[in-house]
Design an enzyme around this catalytic site. Structure first.
Site, short mmCIF file in Angstrom:
data_model
loop_
_atom_site.label_atom_id
_atom_site.label_comp_id
_atom_site.label_asym_id
_atom_site.label_seq_id
_atom_site.Cartn_x
_atom_site.Cartn_y
_atom_site.Cartn_z
N ILE A 86 0.84 -1.21 0.00
CA ILE A 86 0.00 0.00 0.00
C ILE A 86 0.88 1.26 0.00
CG2 ILE A 86 -1.75 1.30 1.28
CD1 ILE A 86 -2.77 -1.46 2.33
N ASP B 283 11.13 2.84 6.24
CA ASP B 283 10.74 1.43 6.29
C ASP B 283 12.01 0.61 6.54
OD1 ASP B 283 10.07 -1.28 5.61
OD2 ASP B 283 8.39 -0.55 4.40
N THR C 44 -4.36 5.28 7.35
CA THR C 44 -5.30 4.31 6.75
C THR C 44 -4.86 2.90 7.11
OG1 THR C 44 -4.02 4.32 4.70
CG2 THR C 44 -5.96 5.77 4.77
N SER C 45 -3.97 2.76 8.10
CA SER C 45 -3.41 1.43 8.38
C SER C 45 -4.14 0.73 9.53
CB SER C 45 -1.92 1.53 8.63
OG SER C 45 -1.36 0.25 8.65
N ARG C 46 -3.74 1.04 10.77
CA ARG C 46 -4.44 0.52 11.94
C ARG C 46 -4.46 1.61 12.99
NH1 ARG C 46 -6.27 -2.73 9.08
NH2 ARG C 46 -6.17 -5.00 9.18
N ASP D 14 -8.78 6.72 8.68
CA ASP D 14 -9.76 5.73 8.25
C ASP D 14 -9.87 4.63 9.29
OD1 ASP D 14 -11.54 4.56 6.27
OD2 ASP D 14 -9.97 3.08 5.86
N GLU E 241 -11.97 1.42 17.36
CA GLU E 241 -13.01 1.36 16.33
C GLU E 241 -13.94 0.16 16.44
OE1 GLU E 241 -10.46 1.10 12.74
OE2 GLU E 241 -11.28 -0.90 12.41
N HIS F 194 -13.16 3.00 8.26
CA HIS F 194 -12.41 1.84 7.76
C HIS F 194 -12.96 1.36 6.40
CE1 HIS F 194 -9.60 -1.50 9.36
NE2 HIS F 194 -9.56 -1.47 8.03
N1 LIG Z 1 -7.86 0.92 5.70
C1 LIG Z 1 -8.00 -0.26 5.12
O1 LIG Z 1 -9.10 -0.59 4.62
C2 LIG Z 1 -6.83 -1.21 5.04
C3 LIG Z 1 -6.88 -2.24 4.08
C4 LIG Z 1 -5.79 -3.10 3.96
C5 LIG Z 1 -4.69 -2.97 4.81
N2 LIG Z 1 -4.70 -1.99 5.75
C6 LIG Z 1 -3.52 -1.83 6.65
O2 LIG Z 1 -2.41 -1.45 5.86
C7 LIG Z 1 -1.25 -2.11 6.39
C8 LIG Z 1 -0.21 -2.20 5.30
O3 LIG Z 1 -0.66 -3.10 4.30
P1 LIG Z 1 0.31 -3.62 3.16
O4 LIG Z 1 -0.48 -4.57 2.33
O5 LIG Z 1 0.99 -2.47 2.51
O6 LIG Z 1 1.39 -4.43 4.03
P2 LIG Z 1 2.84 -4.87 3.61
O7 LIG Z 1 3.21 -6.00 4.52
O8 LIG Z 1 2.95 -5.05 2.14
O9 LIG Z 1 3.75 -3.59 3.99
C9 LIG Z 1 4.00 -3.17 5.28
C10 LIG Z 1 5.36 -2.46 5.26
O10 LIG Z 1 5.56 -1.86 6.54
C11 LIG Z 1 6.93 -1.99 6.85
N3 LIG Z 1 7.19 -1.81 8.27
C12 LIG Z 1 7.17 -2.73 9.27
N4 LIG Z 1 7.52 -2.13 10.43
C13 LIG Z 1 7.73 -0.82 10.16
C14 LIG Z 1 8.14 0.29 10.94
N5 LIG Z 1 8.38 0.19 12.25
N6 LIG Z 1 8.29 1.49 10.32
C15 LIG Z 1 8.06 1.62 8.99
N7 LIG Z 1 7.68 0.59 8.20
C16 LIG Z 1 7.53 -0.61 8.78
C17 LIG Z 1 7.31 -3.38 6.33
O11 LIG Z 1 8.72 -3.51 6.17
C18 LIG Z 1 6.54 -3.40 5.01
O12 LIG Z 1 7.34 -2.92 3.94
C19 LIG Z 1 -1.79 -3.46 6.89
O13 LIG Z 1 -0.97 -3.98 7.91
C20 LIG Z 1 -3.16 -3.11 7.39
O14 LIG Z 1 -3.05 -2.82 8.77
C21 LIG Z 1 -5.73 -1.11 5.88
#
Ligand SMILES: NC(=O)c1ccc[n+]([C@@H]2O[C@H](COP(=O)([O-])OP(=O)(O)OC[C@H]3O[C@@H](n4cnc5c(N)ncnc54)[C@H](O)[C@@H]3O)[C@@H](O)[C@H]2O)c1
Length: 334
Positions: A158, A177, A234-236, A260, A265, A297
């Site tokens: 993402i 990252d 938009t992550s967690r 988001d 939540e 979300h």
């Molecule tokens: N809002 C939504 O509807 C929605 C939908 C899907 C996923 N998400 C969230 O998005 C997050 C990311 O998804 P993704 O598919 O890109 O995951 P991904 O595993 O492809 O990427 C996560 C990245 O974060 C990096 N990371 C780990 N620890 C870190 C830190 N301390 N500092 C910086 N970077 C760090 C990892 O090295 C990796 O490159 C998911 O974990 C989920 O929580 C949200």
């Protein structure tokens, strides 16, 4: 095989049924449950060998143990994040645990862009004003994004999509990252989190929720941000210490917030609470700021993403049923 689908909304049913017809017709029966998975709702999976769950369902040791005792052997997450899973308990019980990684990274990245655009140009306020015949521009002043610096925290699937979008807008993109994606070489500048916070006009969070990232945005990190910058999550939800963010908004150190996801939540999102008294005072305080934008979300919520989630969920289940290797297993440790 019978599968209990927890936290099932009408739209989940639509896309999962479509995929079931295509990939598992006559082989898998689905029982749709609107309840979330908790220790109390485990018995609803009686007679099912698998359960399908979403982001706010509980998958701690007690719940996994109770599911196992009921005869459940597979847990299918219809999401990418798995911060709600006790991985050690899952390994101990020998459960098949699979997720849907990277189902539509662009969908979430585009939602992050939508939040930035809305909050920056105040289109949500302009929409309401114009409908009331108010065409005044006071209060709608934004900034030109071209030339601004955007910091992406976590450049996985993402974050990479988000980095490309902001690069396309003419922004300078910084990435923090520990394991950066090589496909961004030459597109972004890799920096430490502190450097990113100090230099970015917009900080967008895309890393997973881990013990190491819980409250990574706290009073100290907010103080290191460029004064007046925008924070997007938009992550967690629990990546952000919401109480600290409220203080930073009050002092104007933080210029704007778009989220988001929210750390509490689970008791609010995905349900209609418009006739309820919302007891969460922290959330309600957030709602009072004109420079805060919250969506419930919905980053993942596109037709394409829903189709992919449903298809991969049934492909994961097929791997379990056929004893075939599955690329989407959770990293359970024994
Ligand atoms: N809002 C939504 O509807 C929605 C939908 C899907 C996923 N998400 C969230 O998005 C997050 C990311 O998804 P993704 O598919 O890109 O995951 P991904 O595993 O492809 O990427 C996560 C990245 O974060 C990096 N990371 C780990 N620890 C870190 C830190 N301390 N500092 C910086 N970077 C760090 C990892 O090295 C990796 O490159 C998911 O974990 C989920 O929580 C949200």
């Amino acid at each position: 095989m019978k599968i209990a689908v927890y936290s099932a909304q009408p739209y989940d049913r639509r896309f999962l049924d479509e995929a079931r017809q295509q990939h598992a017709a006559g082989v898998v029966d689905a029982v749709y449950l609107s309840d979330p998975l908790t220790l109390d709702t485990v018995p609803l999976a009686q007679g099912c060998a698998a359960v399908c769950v979403f982001v706010n369902d509980q998958l701690d040791a007690a719940v996994l143990q109770a599911l196992h005792a009921l005869g459940v052997r597979a847990v299918l997450l219809r999401c990418a994040g798995f911060n709600n899973v006790d991985l050690n308990a899952a390994a101990r019980l020998g459960l098949f645990m699979a997720r849907v990684p990277g189902y539509a990274p662009e969908a979430v990245a585009e939602h992050a862009l939508a939040l930035v655009m809305t909050l920056n140009r105040h289109t949500h306020r302009a929409y309401a004003r114009v409908r009331e015949g108010n065409f005044a521009l006071d209060g709608l002043l934004g900034m030109t994004l071209h030339g601004k610096t955007v910091g992406i925290v976590g450049a996985g699937q993402i974050g990479t999509a988000a980095a490309r979008i902001f690069k396309g807008l003419g922004c300078t993109v910084l990435v923090s990252d520990p394991a950066p994606a090589p496909q961004l070489d030459g597109v972004v500048t890799r920096v430490s989190l502190d450097q990113l916070l100090a230099a970015s006009d917009i900080v967008s969070l895309h890393c997973p929720l881990l013990e190491a990232t819980r409250h990574m945005i706290n009073a100290a990190s907010l103080a290191r941000m460029k004064p007046g910058a925008m924070l997007v999550n938009t992550s967690r939800g629990a990546l952000i210490d919401t109480a600290a963010v409220i203080e930073a908004l009050k002092s104007r150190q933080l210029g704007a917030l778009a989220i988001d996801v929210y750390e509490q939540e689970a008791s609010l999102f995905f349900h209609d609470h418009s006739s309820d008294i919302i007891a969460d005072d922290v959330f309600q305080r957030l709602m009072t700021f004109p420079n805060v934008l919250v969506t419930g979300h919905q980053g993942f919520f596109t037709v394409e993403a829903m189709r992919e989630i449903a298809a991969v969920t049934f492909a994961n289940l097929a791997c379990h049923m056929n004893g075939a290797p599955c690329a989407n297993l959770l990293p359970v440790s024994s």
